[in-house]
Design a protein around this motif. Structure first.
Motif, PDB file in Angstrom:
ATOM      1  N   ALA A 122      -9.159 -10.865  21.429  1.00 17.24           N
ATOM      2  CA  ALA A 122      -8.543  -9.583  20.795  1.00 17.24           C
ATOM      3  C   ALA A 122      -8.977  -9.105  19.472  1.00 17.24           C
ATOM      4  O   ALA A 122      -9.469  -9.866  18.403  1.00 17.24           O
ATOM      5  N   GLY A 123      -8.296  -7.133  18.957  1.00 15.21           N
ATOM      6  CA  GLY A 123      -9.282  -7.273  18.130  1.00 15.21           C
ATOM      7  C   GLY A 123      -7.947  -7.471  16.908  1.00 15.21           C
ATOM      8  O   GLY A 123      -7.174  -7.680  17.466  1.00 15.21           O
ATOM      9  N   PRO A 124      -7.934  -6.918  15.104  1.00 16.92           N
ATOM     10  CA  PRO A 124      -7.615  -6.918  14.548  1.00 16.92           C
ATOM     11  C   PRO A 124      -5.915  -6.609  14.737  1.00 16.92           C
ATOM     12  O   PRO A 124      -5.593  -5.864  15.096  1.00 16.92           O
ATOM     13  N   ARG A 125      -4.632  -7.421  14.193  1.00 17.42           N
ATOM     14  CA  ARG A 125      -3.413  -7.554  14.803  1.00 17.42           C
ATOM     15  C   ARG A 125      -2.939  -6.274  13.586  1.00 17.42           C
ATOM     16  O   ARG A 125      -1.654  -5.828  13.667  1.00 17.42           O
ATOM     17  N   ASN A 126      -3.282  -5.668  12.752  1.00 21.42           N
ATOM     18  CA  ASN A 126      -3.493  -5.884  11.770  1.00 21.42           C
ATOM     19  C   ASN A 126      -3.943  -3.784  11.876  1.00 21.42           C
ATOM     20  O   ASN A 126      -3.951  -3.251  10.521  1.00 21.42           O
ATOM     21  N   PHE A 127      -4.528  -3.602  12.840  1.00 18.58           N
ATOM     22  CA  PHE A 127      -5.059  -2.420  13.196  1.00 18.58           C
ATOM     23  C   PHE A 127      -4.302  -0.877  12.922  1.00 18.58           C
ATOM     24  O   PHE A 127      -5.089   0.493  12.128  1.00 18.58           O
ATOM     25  N   ARG A 128      -2.817  -0.861  12.124  1.00 14.07           N
ATOM     26  CA  ARG A 128      -2.060  -0.025  12.182  1.00 14.07           C
ATOM     27  C   ARG A 128      -2.153   0.053  10.336  1.00 14.07           C
ATOM     28  O   ARG A 128      -2.125   1.218  10.610  1.00 14.07           O
ATOM     29  N   GLN A 129      -2.619  -0.149   9.592  1.00  9.84           N
ATOM     30  CA  GLN A 129      -3.214  -0.403   8.050  1.00  9.84           C
ATOM     31  C   GLN A 129      -4.999   0.999   8.112  1.00  9.84           C
ATOM     32  O   GLN A 129      -4.652   1.259   7.878  1.00  9.84           O
ATOM     33  N   VAL A 130      -5.076   0.992   9.359  1.00 16.03           N
ATOM     34  CA  VAL A 130      -6.620   2.382   9.868  1.00 16.03           C
ATOM     35  C   VAL A 130      -5.445   3.532   8.757  1.00 16.03           C
ATOM     36  O   VAL A 130      -5.608   4.033   8.939  1.00 16.03           O
ATOM     37  N   ILE A 131      -4.432   3.792   9.920  1.00 17.22           N
ATOM     38  CA  ILE A 131      -3.485   5.112   9.566  1.00 17.22           C
ATOM     39  C   ILE A 131      -2.790   4.762   8.328  1.00 17.22           C
ATOM     40  O   ILE A 131      -3.585   6.023   7.629  1.00 17.22           O
ATOM     41  N   SER A 132      -2.357   3.800   7.452  1.00 16.54           N
ATOM     42  CA  SER A 132      -1.605   3.997   6.187  1.00 16.54           C
ATOM     43  C   SER A 132      -2.435   3.501   5.599  1.00 16.54           C
ATOM     44  O   SER A 132      -2.474   4.604   4.375  1.00 16.54           O
ATOM     45  N   LYS A 133      -4.179   3.166   5.336  1.00 27.95           N
ATOM     46  CA  LYS A 133      -4.898   3.453   4.480  1.00 27.95           C
ATOM     47  C   LYS A 133      -5.771   4.182   4.715  1.00 27.95           C
ATOM     48  O   LYS A 133      -7.053   4.805   3.717  1.00 27.95           O
ATOM     49  N   ARG A 134      -5.470   4.965   5.726  1.00 26.13           N
ATOM     50  CA  ARG A 134      -6.788   6.067   6.355  1.00 26.13           C
ATOM     51  C   ARG A 134      -8.449   6.058   6.269  1.00 26.13           C
ATOM     52  O   ARG A 134      -8.301   5.983   5.849  1.00 26.13           O
ATOM     53  N   LEU A 135      -7.800   3.983   7.207  1.00 25.53           N
ATOM     54  CA  LEU A 135      -9.871   3.673   7.177  1.00 25.53           C
ATOM     55  C   LEU A 135     -10.569   4.871   7.874  1.00 25.53           C
ATOM     56  O   LEU A 135      -9.578   5.077   8.937  1.00 25.53           O
ATOM     57  N   ARG A 136     -12.032   4.388   7.829  1.00 20.62           N
ATOM     58  CA  ARG A 136     -12.725   4.929   8.412  1.00 20.62           C
ATOM     59  C   ARG A 136     -13.390   3.905   8.703  1.00 20.62           C
ATOM     60  O   ARG A 136     -14.076   3.070   8.061  1.00 20.62           O
ATOM     61  N   ILE A 137     -13.334   2.938   9.953  1.00 21.42           N
ATOM     62  CA  ILE A 137     -14.511   2.657  11.181  1.00 21.42           C
ATOM     63  C   ILE A 137     -15.684   3.064  11.589  1.00 21.42           C
ATOM     64  O   ILE A 137     -15.330   3.891  13.059  1.00 21.42           O
ATOM     65  N   THR A 185       8.565  -2.808   3.696  1.00 23.70           N
ATOM     66  CA  THR A 185       6.984  -2.958   3.461  1.00 23.70           C
ATOM     67  C   THR A 185       6.027  -1.475   2.553  1.00 23.70           C
ATOM     68  O   THR A 185       6.464  -0.645   2.723  1.00 23.70           O
ATOM     69  N   PRO A 186       5.035  -1.983   2.046  1.00 23.42           N
ATOM     70  CA  PRO A 186       4.196  -1.388   0.805  1.00 23.42           C
ATOM     71  C   PRO A 186       3.627  -0.092   2.377  1.00 23.42           C
ATOM     72  O   PRO A 186       2.712  -0.939   3.131  1.00 23.42           O
ATOM     73  N   SER A 187       3.375   0.984   2.333  1.00 26.93           N
ATOM     74  CA  SER A 187       3.136   1.997   3.114  1.00 26.93           C
ATOM     75  C   SER A 187       2.832   3.333   1.505  1.00 26.93           C
ATOM     76  O   SER A 187       2.719   3.180   1.186  1.00 26.93           O
ATOM     77  N   TYR A 188       2.353   4.461   3.059  1.00 23.61           N
ATOM     78  CA  TYR A 188       1.442   5.604   2.419  1.00 23.61           C
ATOM     79  C   TYR A 188       3.129   6.300   1.669  1.00 23.61           C
ATOM     80  O   TYR A 188       2.448   6.570   0.698  1.00 23.61           O
ATOM     81  N   ILE A 189       4.455   5.622   2.030  1.00 23.97           N
ATOM     82  CA  ILE A 189       5.612   6.473   1.802  1.00 23.97           C
ATOM     83  C   ILE A 189       7.134   5.800   1.065  1.00 23.97           C
ATOM     84  O   ILE A 189       6.957   4.570   2.182  1.00 23.97           O
ATOM     85  N   PRO A 190       7.209   5.654   0.329  1.00 24.84           N
ATOM     86  CA  PRO A 190       8.330   4.648   0.298  1.00 24.84           C
ATOM     87  C   PRO A 190       9.488   4.824   1.277  1.00 24.84           C
ATOM     88  O   PRO A 190       9.490   5.333   2.119  1.00 24.84           O
TER      89      PRO A 190
END
Lengths: 331, 331
Positions: B255-270, A58-63
């Motif tokens: 329930a909260g967002p199921r894709n919460f892990r993208q907070v890390i991979s995209k370095r999101l700020r909420i 899956t696409p991510s920050y690292i290949p």
């Protein structure tokens, strides 16, 4: 002379929990060195939770890792052959070609490290990526202040154990969760004001440990931990999102925290980060953590698995908490 | 002379969606003025989504409404009697004693406003709390930059419609979701680059509107909107969490967002926020929005319900999107 090198390849993308069948031990020939290249015999390799994500396509920050190719990751080795003026035989180097006996490549991919004062393995742990992750998450992302209460999940890991110790050294109160009584006892030894086994329930134990709430949550785990932390965070609390290890083997995405609305009522800030984005703070990190390690005011424990052939089980164990402190493989 | 005043009281705490039975219209006697007090005849009162939270008996940033007591909220009125040197009969004032015909209290609780240039109702909308919410969320919390793409949910509301217009005026590209074709058409008229009806699905329409992703998500709704926004946010994206109206009537926490892990991979700020925390930026807000309103470069639409007795239905309608722009009750 032909040199052969064993390497661990990705045999198949794991679905859910990785197993031994996800990996394959292969032997390959080490190519001749080109001008400017070095040959490195690996001494230590790192297994880290983020590698689980690279096993998915899956696409991510690292290949993503490729099936049939060697895995990659942090390693420390010794230069055994050099065709570069920058590197001498005998130099210790830090690089990203772990999961194999020998590494070959352009000298600039191998950073020489000083092993006269600290053990070579420290560059994979407290002085390396996990250390930088802990320090930058606490100091730069969460902006922890003296007097604040900091809760760390997965606190007995390489990152979490450093976060708690740094929080205490910086005048805060560190609380930690871990998965065994031994780990909990160790956290208390190294300066956590309170620690508990999450198997006995996170929220009640966190409430008991933090009667005045928490100001910072350093997130390594996700799920029940995240929900409990939101519940107990004070006004203007911060969550530094480092990892969500409880979900890394999930085959369907887990639901997020049910109390997300407290983000508004408490004006919380939730921020994901990677140590690799914090390179501009590298010197500041080393200036704080290096002396603290040398003086013994920071403890950096390691769990060592012997032999490259056991790297897959080390990694599988890491995901279920088999380590205390940094999980390493001695090659 | 005895003055009587009608007021809307909380008759019973709503469970789920409020109904007419949650409210009661009562008539009370207005007390004599004490020294330093004023009597104000209300002209306009505001209904706002945050009031739903105050109807629950749960700890929050603002005290819960009491059953059997008058509701409270923003209102604009005219001073009809004054025992304070600071306030003259005929002055227009902004205050928090809405939901009633007359308000009485210490003069300092009633802020005089200038109605020579703008309509009195603007102080409950574009120049008031909703305006400050929009501006501070976009400018101070999300730190929107020129050239960025900003997605706003609930975009046809008082806050959302201003967020999108400000984003466009600041050199960004505004995308909005709303709940009816009329609202969607209006958003396009006032400067949104794209707008869609969320009933037709959020994620596919958001992807189509934002082929290069979004940089800022201004959150008014929650649920499906939040998950879709996380999916489409770019690296280092920001979410300013203003409201979660889709869950305000929920009886079990969603329930909260199921894709919460993208907070890390995209370095999101909420980040959650309240306009009331941003008071230090009040002058900067008025300096930008006041002239833009006066010059017509910002449109501030209102949905007006006539009569105090209809305030409960105005509020109930607000929660299901009956308004375009600011929902007001004319008393």
């Amino acid at each position: 002379m032909m040199t052969t090198s064993r390497q661990i390849q990705l045999a198949a993308r794991p679905v859910g929990q990785p197993t031994e069948a996800s990996f394959r031990l292969a032997t390959t020939e080490v190519p001749e060195l080109a001008e400017g290249e070095v040959l490195v015999r690996n001494l230590w390799m790192s297994v880290d939770p983020y590698m689980r994500g690279r096993m998915n396509d899956t696409p991510s920050y690292i290949p993503a890792f490729q099936v049939g190719a060697a895995l990659e990751g942090g390693a420390v080795g010794e230069v055994v052959l050099s065709r570069a003026t920058t590197h001498q035989v005998g130099d210790h180097v830090l690089h990203m070609q772990g999961w194999r006996d020998y590494a070959v490549g352009p000298a600039k991919s191998f950073r020489t490290v000083d092993v006269s004062q600290v053990a070579a393995s420290a560059y994979l742990g407290v002085l390396g990526m996990p250390g930088m992750t802990a320090w930058s998450g606490l100091v730069k992302v969460a902006a922890m202040q003296p007097g604040e209460t900091v809760f760390v999940s997965g606190a007995a890991g390489a990152v979490g154990s450093l976060v708690g110790q740094l929080a205490a050294l910086r005048g805060g109160r560190a609380l930690g969760s871990a998965g065994t009584p031994d780990k909990v006892a160790w956290l208390r030894e190294i300066g956590f004001a309170a620690a508990f086994d999450y198997h006995d329930g996170v929220l009640p134990q966190l409430r008991a440990a933090a009667p005045d709430g928490i100001d910072v949550y350093f997130e390594n785990v996700g799920g029940e931990h995240l929900e409990a932390a939101i519940e107990v965070l004070n006004l203007h609390g911060r969550i530094a999102v480092c990892g969500l290890i409880s979900s890394y083997n999930a085959t369907t995405p887990p639901a997020g925290p049910r109390n997300f609305r407290q983000v508004i009522s408490k004006r919380l800030r939730i921020e994901g980060f990677l140590a690799s984005d914090q390179a501009q703070h590298q010197a500041e990190f080393l200036a704080e953590v290096g002396p603290a390690l040398a003086s013994g005011s920071i403890q950096a424990r390691e769990t060592i698995v012997e032999g490259l052939e056991n790297a897959p089980s080390a990694f599988i164990g890491l995901l279920s908490g088999a380590n205390t402190g940094k999980m390493l493989v001695r090659i």
